[in-house]
Scaffold this motif. Structure first.
Motif: not given
Length: 349
Positions: A25, A39, A59, A79, A81
């Motif tokens: 990302t 992610r 997160s 990252r 969640r």
């Protein structure tokens, strides 16, 4: 038509993250490293206990060392969640088992890169740790564990083995700890001409019991399939092979045959042949060894073009210890073992 063979630039596939279940990302390039923000592709928002759907509760970021791009350490900022089940209240975060082992600091691609660098490219562990930007102990533990899982724990590597070779190797040069290991290799591809020899295992120690224990741990069908065992003159290896591999032919490999033959000079051989029966020959030392001139070396004078042939200093051969099957009086178990090739045919040393 050349443009049709190209696709749109994709940093995820370029960094080999698509096979880890991640997508890029963002990126940040620093002078000493590259950082990629990632992610997971899958949401993973269903509870594994009750099957209820989870709500996002925040997160967290997991740092993973990745394959160095351009020999620049690459770090993944993954990252994840966090979810909370609306039914049972269970809290979890997105699954990253496809990207890395639990609590590991290295991605699976980084483990593969480190193992290939160690085995194929012969890189040192320090160089691997520097490329991954982790501590030496971290890289060493992770790469050795991956090698244990991929290479050593793979039982299929013993399939098709008909000819094995065994020898010792000094791997530790310190005062403490076992200095030697017993190395077992697969010589079947060498005999059949299908490829180079393969390393099967390395066992700490060098004794009859070490090799016998290793053979006893193999399946009975595998031991019955062994046809030839090549080794040096160590009596312990021969005894272990005879006891555990009754149907196999024990031979001395050509390297040790030639080495043992060249260590005995013609003068020493004739002297030993004249020793009266029942009387053991005296041990050969550096002071009592007969002179055995080497091949003449051609030395040219600056003023003369004719060569001046001179003999180099006598070669003093010291007999091998009884541990290798050769005693000081010339007796050896080599008289009971055929000097033959790996296929069982005799050869001339």
């Amino acid at each position: 038509m050349s443009d049709a063979t190209f696709t749109c630039p994709d940093l995820t596939s370029f960094c080999r993250l698509d096979g880890l279940g991640l997508e890029v990302t963002g990126q940040r390039i620093e002078p000493d490293r590259a950082i990629l923000a990632c992610r997971p592709v899958d949401a993973d928002d269903w509870c594994r206990d009750c099957g209820g759907q989870g709500l996002i509760r925040g997160s967290v970021v997991r740092l993973l060392s990745h394959v160095p791009l351009g020999w620049r350490p690459t770090v993944l900022h993954v990252r994840l969640r966090r979810y909370r089940c609306i039914e049972c209240g269970r809290v979890w975060r997105q699954d990253t088992s496809a990207a890395a082992e639990p609590r590991s600091k290295l991605s699976r691609a980084a483990l593969r890169w480190g193992l290939e660098g160690l085995v194929v490219q012969h890189l040192s562990m320090s160089r691997i740790a520097a490329g991954l930007d982790v501590a030496w102990n971290t890289a060493n533990d992770a790469v050795l564990a991956e090698g244990q899982r991929v290479l050593i724990s793979d039982l299929a590597r013993f399939d098709g083995v008909k000819v094995i070779g065994v020898d010792e190797h000094c791997w530790r040069h310190t005062r403490h700890g076992e200095k030697y290991v017993t190395v077992i290799i697969d010589l079947t591809p060498t005999r059949d001409g299908t490829g180079p020899a393969r390393l099967l295992d390395m066992v700490e120690g060098r004794s009859k019991q070490v090799f016998k224990t290793w053979l006893a741990a193999r399946p009975r069908a595998w031991r019955k399939g062994i046809e030839v065992v090549a080794m040096d003159g160590f009596t312990g290896y021969k005894t272990a092979a005879v006891e555990e591999l009754g149907n196999a032919t024990t031979v001395m490999d050509p390297f040790h045959v030639v080495r043992l033959r060249t260590k005995r000079s013609p003068a020493a051989a004739s002297a030993s042949s004249k020793t009266p029966a029942g009387i053991g020959a005296a041990p050969v030392t550096r002071s009592t060894a007969p002179a055995a001139p080497c091949s003449p070396a051609s030395i040219y004078s600056p003023t003369s073009k004719s060569p001046d042939w001179r003999h180099c200093s006598p070669t003093n051969s010291t007999p091998r210890s009884t541990r290798h099957g050769v005693s000081t009086n010339g007796s050896s178990w080599l008289t009971d073992i055929p000097t033959s090739n790996l296929d069982g045919s005799s050869f001339k040393a």
